[in-house]
Design a protein around this motif. Sequence first.
Motif, short mmCIF file in Angstrom:
data_model
loop_
_atom_site.label_atom_id
_atom_site.label_comp_id
_atom_site.label_asym_id
_atom_site.label_seq_id
_atom_site.Cartn_x
_atom_site.Cartn_y
_atom_site.Cartn_z
N ILE A 1 -16.76 -4.79 -37.42
CA ILE A 1 -17.64 -3.67 -37.12
C ILE A 1 -16.87 -2.79 -36.14
CG2 ILE A 1 -19.75 -5.00 -37.45
CD1 ILE A 1 -20.02 -5.04 -34.34
N TYR A 2 -17.35 -1.61 -35.86
CA TYR A 2 -16.68 -0.77 -34.88
C TYR A 2 -17.70 -0.37 -33.82
CZ TYR A 2 -13.55 2.57 -32.79
OH TYR A 2 -12.74 3.24 -31.89
N ALA A 3 -17.49 -0.79 -32.57
CA ALA A 3 -18.37 -0.47 -31.46
C ALA A 3 -17.59 0.31 -30.42
CB ALA A 3 -18.93 -1.76 -30.85
N THR A 4 -18.09 1.48 -30.07
CA THR A 4 -17.40 2.35 -29.14
C THR A 4 -18.40 3.22 -28.39
OG1 THR A 4 -15.56 3.94 -28.98
CG2 THR A 4 -17.05 4.23 -30.82
N PRO A 5 -18.13 3.77 -27.26
CA PRO A 5 -17.14 3.38 -26.29
C PRO A 5 -17.70 2.33 -25.32
CG PRO A 5 -18.11 5.48 -25.67
CD PRO A 5 -18.76 5.06 -26.96
N ASP A 6 -16.82 1.52 -24.83
CA ASP A 6 -17.12 0.54 -23.77
C ASP A 6 -18.28 -0.40 -24.09
OD1 ASP A 6 -15.17 1.94 -22.48
OD2 ASP A 6 -16.46 2.83 -20.95
N CYS A 7 -18.26 -1.04 -25.23
CA CYS A 7 -19.30 -2.02 -25.52
C CYS A 7 -18.70 -3.24 -26.25
CB CYS A 7 -20.46 -1.41 -26.28
SG CYS A 7 -20.03 -0.40 -27.69
N PRO A 8 -17.76 -3.94 -25.60
CA PRO A 8 -17.17 -5.13 -26.24
C PRO A 8 -18.17 -6.27 -26.40
CG PRO A 8 -16.43 -4.98 -23.98
CD PRO A 8 -17.18 -3.71 -24.28
N ASN B 1 -13.42 -7.04 -34.03
CA ASN B 1 -13.03 -5.71 -33.61
C ASN B 1 -11.79 -5.32 -34.43
OD1 ASN B 1 -12.11 -3.41 -32.32
ND2 ASN B 1 -12.23 -4.28 -30.27
N PRO B 2 -11.81 -4.22 -35.18
CA PRO B 2 -10.65 -3.86 -35.98
C PRO B 2 -9.50 -3.29 -35.16
CG PRO B 2 -12.35 -2.21 -36.23
CD PRO B 2 -12.93 -3.32 -35.40
N THR B 3 -9.72 -3.02 -33.88
CA THR B 3 -8.67 -2.46 -33.03
C THR B 3 -8.34 -3.45 -31.92
OG1 THR B 3 -10.16 -1.44 -31.42
CG2 THR B 3 -9.67 -0.17 -33.41
N ARG B 4 -7.38 -3.08 -31.12
CA ARG B 4 -7.05 -3.88 -29.94
C ARG B 4 -7.74 -3.33 -28.69
NH1 ARG B 4 -1.29 -6.42 -30.42
NH2 ARG B 4 -1.98 -7.10 -28.39
N THR B 5 -8.52 -2.27 -28.86
CA THR B 5 -9.16 -1.59 -27.73
C THR B 5 -10.46 -2.27 -27.37
OG1 THR B 5 -8.21 0.51 -28.45
CG2 THR B 5 -10.07 0.63 -26.95
N ASP C 1 -7.35 3.66 -24.00
CA ASP C 1 -6.76 4.09 -25.26
C ASP C 1 -6.17 5.50 -25.11
OD1 ASP C 1 -6.02 3.71 -27.85
OD2 ASP C 1 -8.01 4.03 -28.71
N ASP C 2 -5.12 5.79 -25.88
CA ASP C 2 -4.48 7.10 -25.86
C ASP C 2 -5.43 8.13 -26.46
OD1 ASP C 2 -2.74 9.19 -25.76
OD2 ASP C 2 -1.44 8.48 -27.38
N PRO C 3 -5.76 9.21 -25.73
CA PRO C 3 -6.72 10.19 -26.25
C PRO C 3 -6.16 11.08 -27.35
CG PRO C 3 -5.96 10.85 -24.08
CD PRO C 3 -5.37 9.50 -24.35
N LYS C 4 -4.84 11.14 -27.49
CA LYS C 4 -4.24 12.00 -28.52
C LYS C 4 -4.55 11.45 -29.91
CE LYS C 4 -0.51 13.83 -25.76
NZ LYS C 4 0.93 13.97 -25.60
N GLU C 5 -5.15 12.29 -30.74
CA GLU C 5 -5.49 11.95 -32.12
C GLU C 5 -6.33 10.68 -32.22
OE1 GLU C 5 -2.04 12.01 -34.60
OE2 GLU C 5 -1.33 13.89 -33.75
N ARG C 6 -7.13 10.45 -31.22
CA ARG C 6 -7.95 9.24 -31.17
C ARG C 6 -8.97 9.19 -32.31
NH1 ARG C 6 -10.16 5.09 -28.98
NH2 ARG C 6 -12.29 4.94 -28.26
N THR C 7 -9.63 10.30 -32.58
CA THR C 7 -10.64 10.31 -33.64
C THR C 7 -10.02 9.96 -34.98
OG1 THR C 7 -11.95 11.94 -32.43
CG2 THR C 7 -12.36 11.74 -34.80
N ALA C 8 -8.85 10.49 -35.28
CA ALA C 8 -8.17 10.18 -36.54
C ALA C 8 -7.84 8.70 -36.62
CB ALA C 8 -6.92 11.03 -36.69
N ARG C 9 -7.36 8.13 -35.51
CA ARG C 9 -7.04 6.69 -35.49
C ARG C 9 -8.30 5.85 -35.67
NH1 ARG C 9 -4.32 7.97 -30.94
NH2 ARG C 9 -5.67 6.67 -29.68
N GLN C 10 -9.38 6.24 -35.02
CA GLN C 10 -10.64 5.50 -35.15
C GLN C 10 -11.11 5.49 -36.60
OE1 GLN C 10 -12.79 7.93 -32.27
NE2 GLN C 10 -13.24 6.08 -31.07
N LEU C 11 -11.12 6.65 -37.23
CA LEU C 11 -11.59 6.76 -38.61
C LEU C 11 -10.67 6.02 -39.57
CD1 LEU C 11 -12.75 10.48 -38.54
CD2 LEU C 11 -14.16 8.42 -38.40
N ASP C 12 -9.38 6.02 -39.28
CA ASP C 12 -8.42 5.28 -40.11
C ASP C 12 -8.69 3.77 -40.03
OD1 ASP C 12 -6.03 4.94 -41.74
OD2 ASP C 12 -5.10 4.16 -39.89
#
Length: 173
Positions: A76-83, A93-97, A103-114
């Motif tokens: 699942i994807y839970a964001t922001p700050d809800c581990p 969690n599909p990410t390491r965040t 997390d790096d804010p540059k192109e963050r939305t694109a990374r999240q959707l990917d």
Amino acid sequence: APPRVQLCMLAFCLLFAVGFLNRRSFFEDPRIVRLDPPVNVSAVARADLRVSRRDDAKYEALVRTVREYSPPGSCIYATPDCPEVYFLAERKNPTRTIFDCFDDPKERTARQLDEIARHAVRVVVINLRPAFSAQVTPEFVTAVSRDFPYAVQIDNFIVAFRTDRDGAPSGLV
């Protein structure tokens, strides 16, 4: 340092440890008056957690919804700050965040959707009151509302989900 100074420092540390660090837990301190006293979580307990009745009801509903629309062991994807959502719902969690402020804010939305697309995520949880990080971007909300046609709000969380055949789920639209 002279032995006398070392002895005084040792005595201070010992008295501090015995006098101030050896207290009952915060929840058992009778000097603190609470409007919403803690209780043991029963419905979503993976550990012996003590939370307020309000948080118990909130997380019970949240976990029930996440489990209903995502298969066991899925991402699942839970964001922001809800581990805690991953832990309580027993989902990956599909990410390491864990906390989005790291997390790096540059192109963050694109990374999240990917990540959501790559891991075939069926449930997205958005925290409306993150503790440390900024709120999600409007672009992320737009993409999630486009890809996840159903949503419910549970206290400060929005749970967006999709079904297998995009048929309306029972009771939630």
